[in-house]
Every structure is written in C-alpha cells, then in structure tokens.
Scaffold this motif. Structure first.
Motif, short mmCIF file in Angstrom:
data_model
loop_
_atom_site.label_atom_id
_atom_site.label_comp_id
_atom_site.label_asym_id
_atom_site.label_seq_id
_atom_site.Cartn_x
_atom_site.Cartn_y
_atom_site.Cartn_z
N SER A 285 0.84 -1.32 -0.18
CA SER A 285 0.03 -0.18 0.02
C SER A 285 0.89 1.26 -0.17
O SER A 285 0.46 2.30 -0.67
N MET A 286 1.96 1.22 0.81
CA MET A 286 2.90 2.45 0.97
C MET A 286 3.52 2.58 -0.79
O MET A 286 3.97 3.63 -1.14
N ILE A 287 4.00 1.57 -1.52
CA ILE A 287 4.41 1.73 -2.81
C ILE A 287 3.50 2.29 -3.46
O ILE A 287 3.72 2.94 -4.63
N VAL A 288 2.10 1.97 -3.50
CA VAL A 288 1.25 2.74 -4.20
C VAL A 288 0.93 3.99 -3.70
O VAL A 288 0.82 5.13 -4.70
N ALA A 289 0.60 4.37 -2.74
CA ALA A 289 0.10 5.61 -1.92
C ALA A 289 1.24 6.58 -2.17
O ALA A 289 0.97 7.91 -2.40
N ILE B 158 -2.72 -10.20 -2.62
CA ILE B 158 -2.15 -9.38 -2.10
C ILE B 158 -1.99 -7.92 -2.90
O ILE B 158 -2.24 -6.74 -2.51
N VAL B 159 -1.79 -7.81 -4.15
CA VAL B 159 -1.97 -6.90 -5.03
C VAL B 159 -3.36 -6.20 -5.12
O VAL B 159 -3.32 -5.02 -4.99
N ALA B 160 -4.37 -6.84 -5.13
CA ALA B 160 -5.66 -6.13 -4.71
C ALA B 160 -5.63 -5.65 -3.72
O ALA B 160 -6.41 -4.37 -3.37
N GLY B 161 -5.48 -6.20 -2.43
CA GLY B 161 -5.37 -5.56 -1.22
C GLY B 161 -4.70 -4.34 -1.01
O GLY B 161 -4.99 -3.51 -0.33
N SER B 162 -3.43 -4.60 -1.72
CA SER B 162 -2.38 -3.20 -1.49
C SER B 162 -2.75 -2.12 -2.17
O SER B 162 -2.81 -0.87 -1.66
N LEU B 163 -3.63 -2.36 -3.53
CA LEU B 163 -3.90 -1.30 -4.02
C LEU B 163 -5.30 -0.52 -3.38
O LEU B 163 -5.45 0.75 -3.55
N GLY C 120 -3.71 1.20 -0.56
CA GLY C 120 -3.17 2.56 -1.07
C GLY C 120 -4.12 3.68 -1.26
O GLY C 120 -3.85 4.75 -1.00
N LEU C 121 -5.20 3.42 -1.99
CA LEU C 121 -6.37 4.19 -2.10
C LEU C 121 -6.83 4.99 -0.94
O LEU C 121 -6.98 5.94 -0.85
N LEU C 122 -6.90 4.15 0.21
CA LEU C 122 -7.44 4.39 1.51
C LEU C 122 -6.53 5.31 2.19
O LEU C 122 -6.76 6.65 2.76
N ALA C 123 -5.16 5.21 1.93
CA ALA C 123 -4.12 6.01 2.54
C ALA C 123 -3.70 7.36 1.65
O ALA C 123 -3.11 8.40 2.14
N LEU C 124 -4.42 7.35 0.33
CA LEU C 124 -3.89 8.49 -0.46
C LEU C 124 -4.11 9.77 -0.05
O LEU C 124 -3.39 10.82 -0.13
#
Length: 287
Positions: A74-78, A135-140, A143-147
C-alpha cells in the motif's frame, strides 16, 4: 482586572493540562489492558509458527507476514502517487477552481468509510481487473485508502517551504522541475515522512478493505506471489475474537495478536521517525 486575567489563565492552563493527562491516561490504560491480557501468549513459537486447531493454538506467523506485505504494498502505491499529486496541486496548478475541487474531493475521500473502499476494491481490482483475492488487490485498495492522507500532509509540507528557496534556485539557473526535486522536496521530506507514519498506522489496522480483497480466513502458509491470498493480523484478530466454537480458549490469542499488531505499528513508526530525524539532522548540518 489583572488578577482576573491571571486567574483565567491558571484555570485555562489547568483544564488544558487535565485534558492532556486524561488522553495520556486513557492511552496508557488501553495499552496496559492489551499488554496485561496478551503478554502471556507471546513467545517465540507464537510469533514464528502457523495457527493450528482451528486457530485456537499455534502461532500467527503467516498473519504477520501478510500484514507486512499489505502495508508495504500500500505504501508503494500511495506514497509516490500522493507525493506527485501534491506536487502538482501545490507547485504547478494555479490556485483556481480546479485546485479547489481537487482539494475538496481529496478531503471528502479521506472521510469515506473504509468498508466502501473495500467494496470498491472488490469491484475494480478483484472482479473487473481479475486480480482475485490477492496481495496486489489488497495493497491497491489500502493504497487508495491512504492516498488522501499522503496528499494532504505532503501539500502542507511543501507549503511550509519558504519561497526564497525557490527564487534562489531559479536565480542560479535551475528549472522548475530541478528546483522541486533538488531543493523543495529534500527540504520538505522530513515533514513528508509524517504522512508516511500516519498512513502506516491507518492501513495496518484496517479490516474491512482487506476482508473483500486479500484476507483469508485460515491459510497457514506463506504467499508465493503477489496474486496469492494472505492472512492478516486485523482480520485474524476479528475472526478469533468473534468466530469459532471455543471463544474462551481463543481469547488470549486474540489479545496476543492485538499486542503483536500494536508492536509492529509502533516499530514501523519508530523506524520512520528515526529516518525523519536523521534526514533533518543532516539537513541542518549541511545548511
């Protein structure tokens, strides 16, 4: 009149001090309760083995690994998306209706319940894009939640940098992009790390988003790819605290899981704070 002002100040300071100590006492009471009830099950086997006997025995190692994978993903995304978005709204976009709309939508996005993010993630990442529960679906989704949090904290960090930094860089012949990445961002980075710390704390304890996108009820093995389901500490805690045939036997494990989750969040926050302090110290020495 002077005595009345002094008396008012004393009363105000007393109230503020009382409220501050009340919040601290509440936090210590909460942590003490978790530690008192969960420390008894904490041992090396509990941390390094998989759950057994319907999750009423064994350890939580797969859930620990799953949580770390989801937080890191999630941090890699956000983090990069949030920083780039904040750079656009603060450094490039003119202060007009478009920027105001973006900021209003960002604030509204921060107030959306996490379960709505979970439903959106399931519809988009799990079903439409075909990632499945992974994992990828959960991380994305996380990531949107933390954005929104990353965007707002980065905007405030960039806003706090004096304009003299920018004009001085332009006077030396640097372009706008060069000024942002070599002058503004390094100066603002210690405060940007604050957004990372808050984001880690936010996503690491979320249950609803991963419930629909990544978390497995019982999966006593480690993932082999980012497209695998994982166990996660928040969902694991929810399951063993509310499900099963022997809640009394699983209750100590629930408190132990909560203690491990709090410890992981604390360690990650301390690590990010140490990085921020190191960067700030180096910046002051080089100034």
């Amino acid at each position: 009149m002077i005595m009345n002002k002094k008396s008012s100040e004393r009363i105000a300071f007393f109230i503020f001090r009382l409220l501050g100590f009340s919040v601290l006492a509440l936090l210590l009471a909460l942590l003490g309760f978790i530690v008192y009830n969960g420390i008894g099950v904490i041992n090396w086997e509990f941390i390094t083995t998989a759950p057994t006997e319907g999750m009423t025995a064994g350890g939580i190692y797969p859930a620990i690994v799953g949580t770390l994978c989801l937080v890191a993903g999630s941090m890699i995304v956000a983090f990069p998306v949030g920083i780039m978005s904040a750079i656009y709204t603060q450094e490039y976009a003119r202060d007009g209706w478009l920027v105001r709309i973006i900021r209003i939508m960002t604030n509204n996005l921060a107030g959306i319940p996490s379960i709505v993010f979970g439903l959106f993630g399931m519809a988009l990442f799990v079903n439409t894009l075909g990632f499945g529960d992974s994992i990828v679906a959960g991380s994305l989704t996380l990531g949107l939640l933390a954005l929104p949090l990353v965007i707002r904290t980065t905007e405030e960090a960039l806003k706090a940098i004096p304009d003299t930094y920018r004009t001085g860089s332009y006077a030396l012949g640097a372009g706008k992009l060069q000024t942002i990445f070599r002058v503004v961002l390094p100066a603002a980075f210690p405060d940007i790390i604050t957004g990372l710390i808050l984001s880690i704390g936010r996503v690491s304890g979320e249950t609803a988003p991963i419930l629909f996108t990544a978390a497995a009820y019982f999966l006593p093995k480690l993932p082999s790819s980012i497209f695998d389901q994982v166990m996660a500490l928040p969902y694991h805690l929810y399951v063993i605290a509310t499900s099963g045939t022997d809640l009394e036997a699983s209750r100590p494990i629930a408190y132990g899981t909560a203690l491990v989750l709090i410890t992981i969040v604390l360690v990650m926050n301390l690590l990010a704070t140490a990085i921020r302090s190191y960067i700030s110290k180096n910046k002051k020495q080089s100034a």
